[in-house]
Design a protein around this motif. Structure first.
Motif, PDB file in Angstrom:
ATOM      1  N   VAL A  49       0.806  -1.282   0.162  1.00 20.23           N
ATOM      2  CA  VAL A  49       0.028   0.059  -0.135  1.00 20.23           C
ATOM      3  C   VAL A  49       0.902   1.355   0.039  1.00 20.23           C
ATOM      4  CG1 VAL A  49      -2.191  -0.703   0.880  1.00 20.23           C
ATOM      5  CG2 VAL A  49      -0.256  -0.154   2.566  1.00 20.23           C
ATOM      6  N   ARG A  50       0.626   2.208  -0.512  1.00 25.62           N
ATOM      7  CA  ARG A  50       1.058   3.511  -0.632  1.00 25.62           C
ATOM      8  C   ARG A  50       0.154   4.578  -0.161  1.00 25.62           C
ATOM      9  NH1 ARG A  50       5.130   0.148  -2.371  1.00 25.62           N
ATOM     10  NH2 ARG A  50       5.399   0.081  -4.619  1.00 25.62           N
ATOM     11  N   GLY A  51       0.655   5.495   0.793  1.00 30.52           N
ATOM     12  CA  GLY A  51      -0.386   6.494   1.138  1.00 30.52           C
ATOM     13  C   GLY A  51      -0.422   7.811   0.351  1.00 30.52           C
ATOM     14  N   LEU A  52      -1.390   8.080  -0.329  1.00 30.20           N
ATOM     15  CA  LEU A  52      -1.393   9.194  -1.195  1.00 30.20           C
ATOM     16  C   LEU A  52      -1.968  10.395  -0.665  1.00 30.20           C
ATOM     17  CD1 LEU A  52      -1.158   9.948  -4.380  1.00 30.20           C
ATOM     18  CD2 LEU A  52      -3.678   9.411  -4.626  1.00 30.20           C
ATOM     19  N   ILE A  53      -0.909  11.508  -0.686  1.00 31.79           N
ATOM     20  CA  ILE A  53      -1.308  12.972  -0.042  1.00 31.79           C
ATOM     21  C   ILE A  53      -1.354  13.838  -1.283  1.00 31.79           C
ATOM     22  CG2 ILE A  53      -0.330  14.559   1.302  1.00 31.79           C
ATOM     23  CD1 ILE A  53       1.350  12.360   2.676  1.00 31.79           C
ATOM     24  N   TYR A  78      -6.679  24.430  -3.571  1.00 34.94           N
ATOM     25  CA  TYR A  78      -6.355  24.448  -2.219  1.00 34.94           C
ATOM     26  C   TYR A  78      -4.697  23.997  -2.197  1.00 34.94           C
ATOM     27  CZ  TYR A  78      -6.183  19.212  -2.450  1.00 34.94           C
ATOM     28  OH  TYR A  78      -5.919  17.886  -2.809  1.00 34.94           O
ATOM     29  N   ARG A  79      -4.131  24.406  -1.247  1.00 37.95           N
ATOM     30  CA  ARG A  79      -2.753  23.842  -0.981  1.00 37.95           C
ATOM     31  C   ARG A  79      -2.848  23.578   0.470  1.00 37.95           C
ATOM     32  NH1 ARG A  79      -1.194  28.877  -4.029  1.00 37.95           N
ATOM     33  NH2 ARG A  79      -0.619  28.110  -5.894  1.00 37.95           N
ATOM     34  N   LEU A  80      -2.089  22.230   0.731  1.00 47.07           N
ATOM     35  CA  LEU A  80      -1.722  21.853   2.027  1.00 47.07           C
ATOM     36  C   LEU A  80      -0.463  22.439   2.464  1.00 47.07           C
ATOM     37  CD1 LEU A  80      -2.458  18.005   2.197  1.00 47.07           C
ATOM     38  CD2 LEU A  80      -3.830  19.826   2.405  1.00 47.07           C
ATOM     39  N   THR A  81      -0.195  22.819   3.740  1.00 53.01           N
ATOM     40  CA  THR A  81       1.005  23.315   4.139  1.00 53.01           C
ATOM     41  C   THR A  81       1.952  22.191   4.258  1.00 53.01           C
ATOM     42  OG1 THR A  81       0.227  23.175   6.626  1.00 53.01           O
ATOM     43  CG2 THR A  81      -0.203  25.116   5.534  1.00 53.01           C
ATOM     44  N   LYS A  82       3.055  22.681   4.734  1.00 57.02           N
ATOM     45  CA  LYS A  82       4.101  21.479   5.136  1.00 57.02           C
ATOM     46  C   LYS A  82       3.782  20.775   6.327  1.00 57.02           C
ATOM     47  CE  LYS A  82       8.082  22.461   7.067  1.00 57.02           C
ATOM     48  NZ  LYS A  82       9.525  22.916   7.073  1.00 57.02           N
ATOM     49  N   ASP A  83       3.268  21.309   7.271  1.00 56.43           N
ATOM     50  CA  ASP A  83       2.776  20.978   8.505  1.00 56.43           C
ATOM     51  C   ASP A  83       1.522  20.021   8.184  1.00 56.43           C
ATOM     52  OD1 ASP A  83       4.678  22.024   9.811  1.00 56.43           O
ATOM     53  OD2 ASP A  83       3.530  23.760  10.861  1.00 56.43           O
ATOM     54  N   GLU A  84       0.658  20.401   7.408  1.00 56.54           N
ATOM     55  CA  GLU A  84      -0.406  19.635   7.088  1.00 56.54           C
ATOM     56  C   GLU A  84       0.156  18.341   6.442  1.00 56.54           C
ATOM     57  OE1 GLU A  84      -4.301  22.351   6.386  1.00 56.54           O
ATOM     58  OE2 GLU A  84      -2.617  22.626   4.921  1.00 56.54           O
ATOM     59  N   ILE A  85       1.025  18.350   5.500  1.00 64.14           N
ATOM     60  CA  ILE A  85       1.633  17.133   4.761  1.00 64.14           C
ATOM     61  C   ILE A  85       2.293  16.323   5.724  1.00 64.14           C
ATOM     62  CG2 ILE A  85       3.328  16.510   2.981  1.00 64.14           C
ATOM     63  CD1 ILE A  85       2.744  19.081   1.707  1.00 64.14           C
ATOM     64  N   LEU A  86       2.890  16.966   6.811  1.00 61.70           N
ATOM     65  CA  LEU A  86       3.706  16.042   7.652  1.00 61.70           C
ATOM     66  C   LEU A  86       2.847  15.333   8.588  1.00 61.70           C
ATOM     67  CD1 LEU A  86       6.758  18.413   8.210  1.00 61.70           C
ATOM     68  CD2 LEU A  86       7.065  16.150   7.686  1.00 61.70           C
ATOM     69  N   LYS A  87       1.668  16.061   9.026  1.00 66.41           N
ATOM     70  CA  LYS A  87       0.367  15.333   9.629  1.00 66.41           C
ATOM     71  C   LYS A  87       0.059  14.341   8.960  1.00 66.41           C
ATOM     72  CE  LYS A  87      -1.830  15.508  13.284  1.00 66.41           C
ATOM     73  NZ  LYS A  87      -1.062  15.005  14.480  1.00 66.41           N
ATOM     74  N   CYS A  88      -0.263  14.363   7.510  1.00 66.60           N
ATOM     75  CA  CYS A  88      -0.940  13.301   6.933  1.00 66.60           C
ATOM     76  C   CYS A  88       0.230  11.879   6.962  1.00 66.60           C
ATOM     77  CB  CYS A  88      -0.800  13.671   5.469  1.00 66.60           C
ATOM     78  SG  CYS A  88      -2.028  14.771   4.954  1.00 66.60           S
ATOM     79  N   CYS A  89       1.560  12.281   6.880  1.00 68.55           N
ATOM     80  CA  CYS A  89       2.554  11.095   6.953  1.00 68.55           C
ATOM     81  C   CYS A  89       2.466  10.558   8.399  1.00 68.55           C
ATOM     82  CB  CYS A  89       3.942  11.745   6.716  1.00 68.55           C
ATOM     83  SG  CYS A  89       4.350  12.292   5.173  1.00 68.55           S
ATOM     84  N   GLU A  90       2.613  11.395   9.373  1.00 68.83           N
ATOM     85  CA  GLU A  90       2.390  10.699  10.775  1.00 68.83           C
ATOM     86  C   GLU A  90       1.237   9.720  10.954  1.00 68.83           C
ATOM     87  OE1 GLU A  90       2.426  13.903  13.680  1.00 68.83           O
ATOM     88  OE2 GLU A  90       1.522  12.567  15.199  1.00 68.83           O
ATOM     89  N   ASN A  91       0.108  10.260  10.488  1.00 69.35           N
ATOM     90  CA  ASN A  91      -1.238   9.698  10.520  1.00 69.35           C
ATOM     91  C   ASN A  91      -0.899   8.393   9.665  1.00 69.35           C
ATOM     92  OD1 ASN A  91      -3.810   8.860  10.829  1.00 69.35           O
ATOM     93  ND2 ASN A  91      -4.622  10.220   9.161  1.00 69.35           N
TER      94      ASN A  91
END
Ligand code: SAM
Ligand code: FES
Length: 342
Positions: A49-53, A78-91
């Motif tokens: 599985v690959r997590g798509l952001i 829309y654009r995600l911020t760096k922090d939002e992208i990192l949050k997706c990775c953490e999740n």
């Protein structure tokens, strides 16, 4: 020896036999069985599985088929911020994902500097994960910076390998030559490259599909992503017919036999045109799924085509739903980076 056995043995077929295989359902049953046999030989029943952001739906381009094309003024951008992208990775990491796919339209806001910062931070935090980019055509220099920052893989579908067909799907400022060049340059830089095309895109012929397979033979990508073209109501192709499940599955199986060790996703588009499309994709030789890790609040804005599935669920729900579906189909999702074995 029939043509499916020949394809299994030789990993290749001449054009006339390939045309025959593509244009009839006569061989489907045997084709799917052989494809599943080959995928199991190399990957057992594992599904990666690959997590798509989907981090930005801004795009400067105007591909005629794509819902997020620049000229579609109905899109809420829309654009995600760096922090939002990192949050997706953490999740995603917590849910067992070991590959993150950062995908966007071609958005000039994300300069090399910004992208490099994002890639570096993900790389530092998740040393055991693969970082895949899917951000379109860039200069070699830019790709090099991304690679040095820690990105390992790059997805760039060639869309169609035929010049005339390419020109019917894209405005004149876009070129197939550049897209192909990008793919070869990415490979040279050491990226694991993924390419692919839409099945049933407007004006596509069987001969075009054969050219697609020949191009992939030349490129030898690690990953091959194909999914049906699905029309989007606010594009120039709104009235065009979508691709079919039958031809997409047939091509998945043919790809598995041409490229036994490749990573082939059962795509979201396939799951959109048939409720059990992704499961059937797995049974026809696919071995990858790419569930969405994007925040639910932006999911409905990244609509490449109409009726896209999984736009309302949290990542965890998608993961559990997929796990159940994969198990029922006789396969098993594994916690693994899922590198190509070739
Ligand atoms: N901008 C990047 C690029 O061009 O590679 C990544 C995003 S792009 C939207 C991802 C893929 O979506 C495209 O390569 C295309 O094959 C697919 N796509 C776009 N519109 C589609 C449609 N209407 N139906 C099915 N797939 C579509
Ligand atoms: Fe954005 Fe095609 S519309 S790359």
């Amino acid at each position: 020896m029939n043509i499916v056995e020949k394809l299994l043995n030789e990993r290749n077929l001449p054009d006339d036999e390939l045309k025959n295989l593509l244009e009839t359902d006569f061989y489907d049953k045997e084709l799917f069985e052989k494809a599943d046999f080959v995928r199991k030989k190399y990957y057992s029943n594992k599904v990666f599985v690959r997590g798509l952001i989907e981090f930005s739906n801004y795009c400067k381009n105007n591909c005629f088929y794509c819902g997020i094309r620049a000229q579609n003024s109905k899109v809420n951008r829309y654009r995600l911020t760096k922090d939002e992208i990192l949050k997706c990775c953490e999740n995603g990491y917590g849910l067992g994902f070991r590959t993150f796919v950062l995908q966007s339209g071609e958005d000039p806001f994300f300069t090399d500097k910004i992208m490099v910062e994002i890639i570096k931070e993900i790389r530092e935090k998740y040393v055991d994960c693969a970082i895949t980019l899917s951000v379109g055509e860039k200069s070699v220099n830019t790709y090099k910076k991304f690679r040095e920052a820690g990105a390992n893989r790059f997805l760039l579908r060639h869309e169609t390998a035929n010049e005339e067909h390419y020109a019917k799907l894209h405005p004149p400022e876009m070129s197939l030559e550049n897209r192909k060049n990008c793919l070869f340059e990415l490979k040279k830089l050491g990226f694991q490259v993924g390419s692919g095309f839409m099945v049933g895109s407007p004006f596509q012929t069987t001969e075009n599909l054969i050219e697609d397979l020949r191009f992939l033979q030349k490129l030898q990508p690690s990953m091959i992503g194909i999914g049906p073209f699905i029309s989007h109501k606010d594009t120039p192709f709104s009235a065009k017919k979508s691709g079919t499940v039958a031809l997409t599955l047939r091509l998945v199986a043919i790809l598995r036999l041409f490229f036994p060790k490749s990573l082939i996703p059962a795509t979201t588009a396939l799951g959109t045109i048939a409720p059990d499309g992704r499961e059937r994709g797995l049974c026809a030789g696919a071995n990858v799924l790419m569930p969405n890790l994007s925040p639910v609040k932006v999911r409905k804005e990244y609509l490449l085509y109409d009726n896209k599935i999984c736009t309302g669920e949290e990542a965890a729900e998608c993961k559990f739903c997929l796990e159940r579906r994969v198990k029922n189909a006789g396969y098993e999702i594994v916690i693994d980076k899922g590198d190509a074995i070739n």
